[in-house]
Design an enzyme around this catalytic site. Structure first.
Site, PDB file in Angstrom:
ATOM      1  N   ALA A  66      -5.879   4.061   4.095  1.00  0.00           N
ATOM      2  CA  ALA A  66      -6.419   5.006   5.065  1.00  0.00           C
ATOM      3  C   ALA A  66      -5.964   6.400   4.634  1.00  0.00           C
ATOM      4  CB  ALA A  66      -5.898   4.666   6.456  1.00  0.00           C
ATOM      5  N   GLY A 110      -5.002   0.353   3.937  1.00  0.00           N
ATOM      6  CA  GLY A 110      -6.379   0.138   4.388  1.00  0.00           C
ATOM      7  C   GLY A 110      -7.305  -0.308   3.266  1.00  0.00           C
ATOM      8  N   GLU A 113      -6.838  -3.906   3.119  1.00  0.00           N
ATOM      9  CA  GLU A 113      -7.440  -4.448   4.350  1.00  0.00           C
ATOM     10  C   GLU A 113      -8.963  -4.457   4.251  1.00  0.00           C
ATOM     11  OE1 GLU A 113      -4.865  -1.602   6.537  1.00  0.00           O
ATOM     12  OE2 GLU A 113      -4.574  -3.285   7.897  1.00  0.00           O
ATOM     13  N   GLU A 133       2.405   0.406   4.235  1.00  0.00           N
ATOM     14  CA  GLU A 133       2.465   1.294   5.412  1.00  0.00           C
ATOM     15  C   GLU A 133       3.885   1.508   5.914  1.00  0.00           C
ATOM     16  OE1 GLU A 133       0.281  -1.178   4.965  1.00  0.00           O
ATOM     17  OE2 GLU A 133      -1.697  -0.625   5.742  1.00  0.00           O
TER      18      GLU A 133
HETATM   19  N1  CAA Z   1      -4.571   9.144   1.694  1.00  0.00           N
HETATM   20  C1  CAA Z   1      -4.874  10.388   1.300  1.00  0.00           C
HETATM   21  N2  CAA Z   1      -4.790  10.794   0.012  1.00  0.00           N
HETATM   22  C2  CAA Z   1      -4.366   9.902  -0.888  1.00  0.00           C
HETATM   23  C3  CAA Z   1      -4.024   8.583  -0.542  1.00  0.00           C
HETATM   24  C4  CAA Z   1      -4.142   8.212   0.817  1.00  0.00           C
HETATM   25  N3  CAA Z   1      -3.880   6.971   1.244  1.00  0.00           N
HETATM   26  N4  CAA Z   1      -3.619   7.939  -1.664  1.00  0.00           N
HETATM   27  C5  CAA Z   1      -3.728   8.822  -2.675  1.00  0.00           C
HETATM   28  N5  CAA Z   1      -4.174  10.005  -2.208  1.00  0.00           N
HETATM   29  C6  CAA Z   1      -4.413  11.225  -2.965  1.00  0.00           C
HETATM   30  C7  CAA Z   1      -3.108  11.914  -3.326  1.00  0.00           C
HETATM   31  O1  CAA Z   1      -2.637  12.686  -2.234  1.00  0.00           O
HETATM   32  C8  CAA Z   1      -3.540  12.743  -4.501  1.00  0.00           C
HETATM   33  O2  CAA Z   1      -4.220  13.872  -4.024  1.00  0.00           O
HETATM   34  P1  CAA Z   1      -3.825  15.346  -4.590  1.00  0.00           P
HETATM   35  O3  CAA Z   1      -4.240  15.307  -6.032  1.00  0.00           O
HETATM   36  O4  CAA Z   1      -4.665  16.261  -3.753  1.00  0.00           O
HETATM   37  O5  CAA Z   1      -2.365  15.493  -4.414  1.00  0.00           O
HETATM   38  C9  CAA Z   1      -4.566  11.866  -5.201  1.00  0.00           C
HETATM   39  O6  CAA Z   1      -5.003  10.910  -4.209  1.00  0.00           O
HETATM   40  C10 CAA Z   1      -3.989  11.073  -6.369  1.00  0.00           C
HETATM   41  O7  CAA Z   1      -2.852  10.350  -5.891  1.00  0.00           O
HETATM   42  P2  CAA Z   1      -1.401  10.423  -6.584  1.00  0.00           P
HETATM   43  O8  CAA Z   1      -1.211  11.748  -7.233  1.00  0.00           O
HETATM   44  O9  CAA Z   1      -0.404  10.016  -5.561  1.00  0.00           O
HETATM   45  O10 CAA Z   1      -1.572   9.316  -7.710  1.00  0.00           O
HETATM   46  P3  CAA Z   1      -0.414   8.455  -8.392  1.00  0.00           P
HETATM   47  O11 CAA Z   1      -1.045   7.783  -9.557  1.00  0.00           O
HETATM   48  O12 CAA Z   1       0.794   9.261  -8.622  1.00  0.00           O
HETATM   49  O13 CAA Z   1      -0.055   7.326  -7.301  1.00  0.00           O
HETATM   50  C11 CAA Z   1      -0.503   5.683  -5.589  1.00  0.00           C
HETATM   51  C12 CAA Z   1      -0.981   6.363  -6.900  1.00  0.00           C
HETATM   52  C13 CAA Z   1       0.740   4.848  -5.874  1.00  0.00           C
HETATM   53  C14 CAA Z   1      -1.636   4.780  -5.119  1.00  0.00           C
HETATM   54  C15 CAA Z   1      -0.178   6.783  -4.563  1.00  0.00           C
HETATM   55  O14 CAA Z   1      -1.293   7.658  -4.456  1.00  0.00           O
HETATM   56  C16 CAA Z   1       0.107   6.244  -3.177  1.00  0.00           C
HETATM   57  O15 CAA Z   1       1.177   5.715  -2.937  1.00  0.00           O
HETATM   58  N6  CAA Z   1      -0.852   6.423  -2.244  1.00  0.00           N
HETATM   59  C17 CAA Z   1      -0.652   6.068  -0.841  1.00  0.00           C
HETATM   60  C18 CAA Z   1      -0.686   4.576  -0.660  1.00  0.00           C
HETATM   61  C19 CAA Z   1      -0.451   4.266   0.804  1.00  0.00           C
HETATM   62  O16 CAA Z   1       0.593   4.526   1.373  1.00  0.00           O
HETATM   63  N7  CAA Z   1      -1.464   3.638   1.452  1.00  0.00           N
HETATM   64  C20 CAA Z   1      -1.394   3.287   2.855  1.00  0.00           C
HETATM   65  C21 CAA Z   1      -1.988   4.392   3.691  1.00  0.00           C
HETATM   66  S1  CAA Z   1      -1.734   4.125   5.419  1.00  0.00           S
HETATM   67  C22 CAA Z   1      -2.896   2.972   5.845  1.00  0.00           C
HETATM   68  O17 CAA Z   1      -3.680   2.524   5.058  1.00  0.00           O
HETATM   69  C23 CAA Z   1      -2.880   2.550   7.301  1.00  0.00           C
HETATM   70  C24 CAA Z   1      -3.625   1.299   7.598  1.00  0.00           C
HETATM   71  O18 CAA Z   1      -3.092   0.240   7.760  1.00  0.00           O
HETATM   72  C25 CAA Z   1      -5.044   1.298   7.768  1.00  0.00           C
END
Ligand code: CAA
Length: 259
Positions: A66, A110, A113, A133
């Site tokens: 998400a 998400g 999911e 999460e």
């Molecule tokens: N939401 C918004 N933006 C996201 C995102 C997310 N879930 N995941 C990645 N992005 C964005 C980053 O902010 C980044 O944007 P910018 O270039 O503007 O900074 C871009 O995508 C590339 O990401 P990274 O620079 O972080 O890429 P990386 O290769 O270093 O890492 C990753 C990859 C490990 C997947 C890392 O992006 C990450 O940990 N992302 C978040 C994963 C996460 O926590 N997901 C759960 C979200 S909460 C949820 O989903 C709730 C639910 O139950 C429904």
């Protein structure tokens, strides 16, 4: 219809839907939900379309969760009053025709999911699944704690939710989360080929088979067996059932009417 956040194309009777925010690793925001809901509704309503494939653009991610940037400023009342995430159930899970998630790269939060909302997942060998999460101080909100536990069992689901550890494609296949793994380069072709196989079969029977397996996932055994029997009995009223059985006896391919 044009969409902002996804690409949709029809390949014969197969609809291919591609999440298209690669700069955000296909993170799922309200616009994506609105687009996906419209695309799945159009797919369901089009008698010419019989199976769909959902995938992510870019090699790096199916979807990284998400959209954290959309959620960060909301307070608890916003989430509650908007019944945040409920649209995934009504807009995506409610799809009646079969669809496959083709996952390569990250399917996190998400994203994992959403993949689990599909009827089944085909994974590229680069796929990584996780529910991280907890690292954000939250927990799954789009069905992950429930679907993952049913798919892979309590031990793995609990470890993944409590630690945020990712599962690679091989582990996901061993655990039953994905139906099979293919080389990432072949993922889309394989998923489309599988969808075409489904699309060539009697469409009402496909919808009923999907409903039956989902009932097994969602209800108790005796309720599921009764529902299966009733759905089977309903299918026997279709012209395709008569054609399918007649074609078998006459040693020829069936010709499906979709009713
Ligand atoms: N939401 C918004 N933006 C996201 C995102 C997310 N879930 N995941 C990645 N992005 C964005 C980053 O902010 C980044 O944007 P910018 O270039 O503007 O900074 C871009 O995508 C590339 O990401 P990274 O620079 O972080 O890429 P990386 O290769 O270093 O890492 C990753 C990859 C490990 C997947 C890392 O992006 C990450 O940990 N992302 C978040 C994963 C996460 O926590 N997901 C759960 C979200 S909460 C949820 O989903 C709730 C639910 O139950 C429904």
């Amino acid at each position: 219809m044009t969409y902002e956040t996804i690409l949709v194309e029809q390949r014969d009777a197969v609809t291919l839907i591609t999440l298209n925010r690669p700069q955000a690793l296909n993170a799922l925001n309200s616009d994506v939900l609105a687009d996906l809901s419209a695309a799945f509704a159009a797919f369901d309503a089009d008698p010419g379309q019989r199976c769909a494939v959902l995938t992510g653009s870019g090699e790096k991610a199916f979807a990284a969760g998400a959209d954290i940037k959309e959620m960060v400023e909301k307070d608890a009342a916003d989430f509650f009053l908007q019944d945040f995430f409920s649209g995934w159930q009504t807009g995506v899970v409610a799809t009646r025709k079969p669809w496959i998630a083709a996952v390569q790269g990250f399917a996190l939060g998400g994203g994992c999911e959403l993949a689990m909302m599909a009827d089944f997942i085909i994974a590229g060998d680069t796929a990584k699944f996780g529910q991280p999460e907890i690292k954000l101080g939250v927990a799954p909100g789009m069905g992950g704690s429930q679907r993952l536990t049913r798919a892979v069992g309590k031990a793995k689901a609990m470890e993944m939710c409590l630690t945020g550890r990712m599962m690679d494609a091989a582990e996901a296949e061993r655990a039953g989360l994905v139906s099979r793994i293919v080389p990432a380069a072949d993922l889309l072709d394989e998923a489309l080929k599988t969808a075409a196989t489904i699309a060539a079969l009697p469409p009402m029977a496909a919808m009923v088979n999907k409903e039956m397996v989902n009932i097994a996932f969602e209800t108790g055994l005796s309720q599921g067996i009764l529902t299966e029997r009733r759905l089977f009995q309903i299918l026997t009223a279709t012209e395709d059932r008569k054609e399918g059985m007649t074609a078998f006896i006459e040693k020829r391919q069936g010709v499906w009417k979709g009713r």
